[in-house]
Design a protein around this motif. Structure first.
Motif, PDB file in Angstrom:
ATOM      1  N   UNK A 107      -6.271 -55.063  13.385  1.00  0.00           N
ATOM      2  CA  UNK A 107      -6.549 -53.760  14.014  1.00  0.00           C
ATOM      3  C   UNK A 107      -6.669 -53.959  15.538  1.00  0.00           C
ATOM      4  N   UNK A 108      -6.462 -52.899  16.326  1.00  0.00           N
ATOM      5  CA  UNK A 108      -6.535 -53.044  17.785  1.00  0.00           C
ATOM      6  C   UNK A 108      -7.944 -53.402  18.258  1.00  0.00           C
ATOM      7  N   UNK A 109      -8.030 -54.150  19.361  1.00  0.00           N
ATOM      8  CA  UNK A 109      -9.334 -54.436  19.969  1.00  0.00           C
ATOM      9  C   UNK A 109      -9.337 -53.955  21.419  1.00  0.00           C
ATOM     10  N   UNK A 110     -10.538 -53.702  21.922  1.00  0.00           N
ATOM     11  CA  UNK A 110     -10.721 -53.166  23.274  1.00  0.00           C
ATOM     12  C   UNK A 110     -10.480 -54.268  24.308  1.00  0.00           C
ATOM     13  N   UNK A 111      -9.744 -53.934  25.382  1.00  0.00           N
ATOM     14  CA  UNK A 111      -9.417 -54.936  26.415  1.00  0.00           C
ATOM     15  C   UNK A 111     -10.555 -55.178  27.400  1.00  0.00           C
ATOM     16  N   UNK A 112     -11.544 -54.257  27.406  1.00  0.00           N
ATOM     17  CA  UNK A 112     -12.579 -54.337  28.447  1.00  0.00           C
ATOM     18  C   UNK A 112     -12.239 -53.434  29.629  1.00  0.00           C
ATOM     19  N   UNK A 113     -11.060 -52.827  29.591  1.00  0.00           N
ATOM     20  CA  UNK A 113     -10.654 -51.910  30.670  1.00  0.00           C
ATOM     21  C   UNK A 113     -10.519 -50.511  30.094  1.00  0.00           C
ATOM     22  N   UNK A 114     -11.131 -49.568  30.799  1.00  0.00           N
ATOM     23  CA  UNK A 114     -11.062 -48.165  30.393  1.00  0.00           C
ATOM     24  C   UNK A 114     -10.228 -47.400  31.396  1.00  0.00           C
ATOM     25  N   UNK A 115      -9.542 -46.381  30.911  1.00  0.00           N
ATOM     26  CA  UNK A 115      -8.763 -45.520  31.796  1.00  0.00           C
ATOM     27  C   UNK A 115      -9.234 -44.085  31.576  1.00  0.00           C
ATOM     28  N   UNK A 116      -9.497 -43.386  32.665  1.00  0.00           N
ATOM     29  CA  UNK A 116      -9.806 -41.952  32.551  1.00  0.00           C
ATOM     30  C   UNK A 116      -8.704 -41.216  33.294  1.00  0.00           C
ATOM     31  N   UNK A 117      -8.068 -40.295  32.568  1.00  0.00           N
ATOM     32  CA  UNK A 117      -6.859 -39.649  33.094  1.00  0.00           C
ATOM     33  C   UNK A 117      -7.190 -38.235  33.542  1.00  0.00           C
ATOM     34  N   UNK A 118      -6.646 -37.824  34.680  1.00  0.00           N
ATOM     35  CA  UNK A 118      -6.761 -36.431  35.092  1.00  0.00           C
ATOM     36  C   UNK A 118      -5.431 -35.984  35.702  1.00  0.00           C
ATOM     37  N   UNK A 119      -5.334 -34.718  36.062  1.00  0.00           N
ATOM     38  CA  UNK A 119      -4.042 -34.180  36.533  1.00  0.00           C
ATOM     39  C   UNK A 119      -4.243 -33.339  37.779  1.00  0.00           C
ATOM     40  N   UNK A 120      -3.166 -33.225  38.534  1.00  0.00           N
ATOM     41  CA  UNK A 120      -3.130 -32.310  39.680  1.00  0.00           C
ATOM     42  C   UNK A 120      -1.931 -31.391  39.462  1.00  0.00           C
ATOM     43  N   UNK A 121      -2.149 -30.086  39.596  1.00  0.00           N
ATOM     44  CA  UNK A 121      -1.031 -29.147  39.442  1.00  0.00           C
ATOM     45  C   UNK A 121      -0.610 -28.623  40.808  1.00  0.00           C
ATOM     46  N   UNK A 122       0.669 -28.229  40.904  1.00  0.00           N
ATOM     47  CA  UNK A 122       1.211 -27.670  42.165  1.00  0.00           C
ATOM     48  C   UNK A 122       0.794 -28.521  43.349  1.00  0.00           C
ATOM     49  N   UNK A 123       0.977 -29.816  43.207  1.00  0.00           N
ATOM     50  CA  UNK A 123       0.403 -30.739  44.190  1.00  0.00           C
ATOM     51  C   UNK A 123       0.964 -30.486  45.588  1.00  0.00           C
ATOM     52  N   UNK A 124       2.251 -30.097  45.689  1.00  0.00           N
ATOM     53  CA  UNK A 124       2.852 -29.937  47.023  1.00  0.00           C
ATOM     54  C   UNK A 124       2.260 -28.745  47.769  1.00  0.00           C
ATOM     55  N   UNK A 125       1.959 -27.675  47.041  1.00  0.00           N
ATOM     56  CA  UNK A 125       1.419 -26.503  47.727  1.00  0.00           C
ATOM     57  C   UNK A 125      -0.109 -26.523  47.785  1.00  0.00           C
ATOM     58  N   UNK A 126      -0.747 -26.980  46.693  1.00  0.00           N
ATOM     59  CA  UNK A 126      -2.214 -26.906  46.678  1.00  0.00           C
ATOM     60  C   UNK A 126      -2.893 -28.112  47.319  1.00  0.00           C
ATOM     61  N   UNK A 127      -2.217 -29.269  47.256  1.00  0.00           N
ATOM     62  CA  UNK A 127      -2.843 -30.493  47.804  1.00  0.00           C
ATOM     63  C   UNK A 127      -1.804 -31.286  48.603  1.00  0.00           C
ATOM     64  N   UNK A 128      -1.309 -30.718  49.721  1.00  0.00           N
ATOM     65  CA  UNK A 128      -0.211 -31.386  50.443  1.00  0.00           C
ATOM     66  C   UNK A 128      -0.578 -32.799  50.903  1.00  0.00           C
ATOM     67  N   UNK A 129      -1.859 -33.033  51.241  1.00  0.00           N
ATOM     68  CA  UNK A 129      -2.271 -34.381  51.665  1.00  0.00           C
ATOM     69  C   UNK A 129      -2.102 -35.374  50.531  1.00  0.00           C
ATOM     70  N   UNK A 130      -2.493 -34.961  49.331  1.00  0.00           N
ATOM     71  CA  UNK A 130      -2.344 -35.860  48.180  1.00  0.00           C
ATOM     72  C   UNK A 130      -0.874 -36.031  47.823  1.00  0.00           C
ATOM     73  N   UNK A 131      -0.091 -34.958  47.999  1.00  0.00           N
ATOM     74  CA  UNK A 131       1.349 -35.061  47.722  1.00  0.00           C
ATOM     75  C   UNK A 131       1.974 -36.121  48.626  1.00  0.00           C
ATOM     76  N   UNK A 132       1.545 -36.150  49.892  1.00  0.00           N
ATOM     77  CA  UNK A 132       2.076 -37.163  50.825  1.00  0.00           C
ATOM     78  C   UNK A 132       1.602 -38.562  50.424  1.00  0.00           C
ATOM     79  N   UNK A 133       0.356 -38.644  49.993  1.00  0.00           N
ATOM     80  CA  UNK A 133      -0.198 -39.946  49.586  1.00  0.00           C
ATOM     81  C   UNK A 133       0.588 -40.502  48.377  1.00  0.00           C
ATOM     82  N   UNK A 134       0.874 -39.637  47.414  1.00  0.00           N
ATOM     83  CA  UNK A 134       1.569 -40.079  46.194  1.00  0.00           C
ATOM     84  C   UNK A 134       3.046 -40.333  46.480  1.00  0.00           C
ATOM     85  N   UNK A 135       3.629 -39.559  47.384  1.00  0.00           N
ATOM     86  CA  UNK A 135       5.050 -39.720  47.705  1.00  0.00           C
ATOM     87  C   UNK A 135       5.930 -39.263  46.551  1.00  0.00           C
ATOM     88  N   UNK A 136       7.139 -39.837  46.464  1.00  0.00           N
ATOM     89  CA  UNK A 136       8.088 -39.447  45.411  1.00  0.00           C
ATOM     90  C   UNK A 136       7.780 -40.117  44.073  1.00  0.00           C
TER      91      UNK A 136
END
Ligand SMILES: Cc1cc2nc3c(=O)[nH]c(=O)nc-3n(C[C@H](O)[C@H](O)[C@H](O)COP(=O)(O)OP(=O)(O)OC[C@H]3O[C@@H](n4cnc5c(N)ncnc54)[C@H](O)[C@@H]3O)c2cc1C
Length: 373
Positions: free
Chosen positions: A167-196
């Motif tokens: 059975x699978x075992x835990x690696x000791x690393x956790x990931x918490x996922x979130x999302x940004x919508x309409x990043x270019x219009x609502x968060x242009x600074x983050x859009x530039x940070x993320x790039x293409x």
């Protein structure tokens, strides 16, 4: 002669397997527990490698369609340190098609095409060696038998117990996922940070990764070393509480980087589990596994690629098989899968150790080792 074949799951492994069989006019029952293709958000974009996922799509006759849909510019990668200093800013050449990105939903729809998936048919277990073949037990109590059942039902496979007790075992690393919508219009600074493509920020035992998907959507992954129960005092549906606890975990990081968490919408907790490196089993006639069900490994860009190539290869060997040779074809396939997946499991396991590491310089060194200059 056509064998009675079922594949359990409707992910990349299963759909590639079914699509290649379909190309050879070979019938297969695709059994997926989700009630519909869009029953769940499909998850972040996937990069499909030339020699793996793209090879599988070629075997399915879908490479040209993939090339039209995918985003080669999505291969771009920027690396920052926790202070926000840009350490690397890598962009692909315009003709670089080595690892283009595709949204999971687009890939699923591409693979689905003419396939007649049996949605809403969750499988609880399989019993090999009955008089009429391998018995499939459905969640609603029905039963059906097949000559071969392929478990492509992911890391928590219900088919795997028929061949392996692991059975699978835990690696000791956790990931918490979130999302940004309409990043270019609502968060242009983050859009530039993320790039293409993607931006990855590495600190001590922590990483923040953001990846552009199509349609102005971006996925953000906060990864950190933690006990499995790090969030016991936290209500996972309380978005602001999860956000505050993540901001506390990443305290001291540059403000523009932390904006990735400040503007994220809902948060999904995904502790990273793996199967042991080089997981194999004693061959069981009539049952096999593909993809994460066989070799769940850290999410470092290999899992879906391997799953798809395995699906395509198993389908091709079945299509080329005579009446009595099915078992031999599956055995030969398993040997090939184990060897390749074992290599990748070692690479990705070592990779995770370096990406979420006490020494963030390890992450940069890994990037320099794998990225073409
Ligand atoms: C954050 C993240 C990013 C990733 N990025 C990449 C990447 O860029 N490139 C890459 O190659 N890989 C990537 N991966 C890994 C990749 O997502 C997996 O390896 C891949 O999805 C495995 O495909 P699969 O078909 O084996 O399983 P899954 O995608 O897990 O599909 C299993 C399917 O089976 C169904 N199912 C489960 N149980 C049952 C049941 N009992 N009965 C019927 N149906 C069932 C599920 O609903 C699901 O549809 C990433 C993973 C994560 C978590």
């Amino acid at each position: 002669m056509r064998h009675r074949i079922a594949v359990v799951g409707g992910g990349p492994a299963s759909l590639t397997f079914a699509r290649v069989l379909h190309r050879h006019d070979y019938p297969v029952a695709v059994l997926e527990r989700d009630p519909a293709p869009d029953a769940r958000p499909p998850g972040g974009a996937l990069d499909l490698h030339e020699g793996l996922g793209q090879r599988a799509l070629d075997k399915a006759g879908l490479l040209a369609e993939f090339q039209a849909l995918s985003r080669p510019e999505g291969q771009a990668m920027r690396i920052l340190d926790a202070d926000g200093t840009v350490l690397r800013d890598w962009r692909p050449r315009p003709d670089d098609r080595a690892n283009p990105e595709i949204d999971r939903g687009q890939l699923r729809d591409l693979l689905l095409g003419p396939l007649d998936v049996r949605w809403g048919e969750g499988v609880t277990e399989v019993v090999p060696g009955t008089r009429d073949g391998v018995l499939v037990q459905f969640a609603d109590g029905r039963q059906e038998t097949f000559d071969l059942v392929v478990g492509a039902d992911g890391g928590w496979s219900r088919i795997r117990p028929a061949v392996s007790s692991v059975t699978p075992h835990y690696t000791g690393v956790t990931s918490v996922e979130t999302s940004l919508d309409d990043v270019d219009t609502r968060h242009p600074g983050l859009a530039r940070l993320i790039g293409d493509g993607s931006v990855a920020v590495y600190g001590v035992n922590r990483a923040l990764v953001a990846q552009r998907n199509s349609g102005g959507h971006a996925k953000v992954y906060a990864q950190f070393r933690a006990e499995l129960d790090w969030h016991t005092d936290l209500d996972p549906t309380d978005v602001e509480a999860v956000r505050s606890s993540l901001l506390a975990l990443f305290d001291g990081w540059a403000a523009p980087v932390l904006d990735l968490l400040r503007h994220g919408t809902a948060f999904v907790h995904r502790p990273l589990y793996v199967l042991p490196v080089s997981h194999t089993w004693t061959h069981v006639s009539g049952v096999t596994l593909l993809g994460d069900a066989a070799h769940l490994m850290p999410p470092l860009g290999a899992g879906a690629n391997l799953a798809m190539l395995e699906g395509a290869e198993l389908a091709e060997s079945i299509a080329a098989t005579g009446p009595g040779d099915l078992d031999e074809a599956v055995r030969a396939f398993e040997e090939r899968m184990w060897e390749r997946a074992g290599r990748w499991a070692k690479i990705t396991t070592a990779g995770l150790e370096r990406l979420v590491s006490p020494d963030p310089a390890q992450a940069l060194a890994l990037f320099d080792e794998v990225q073409p200059s």
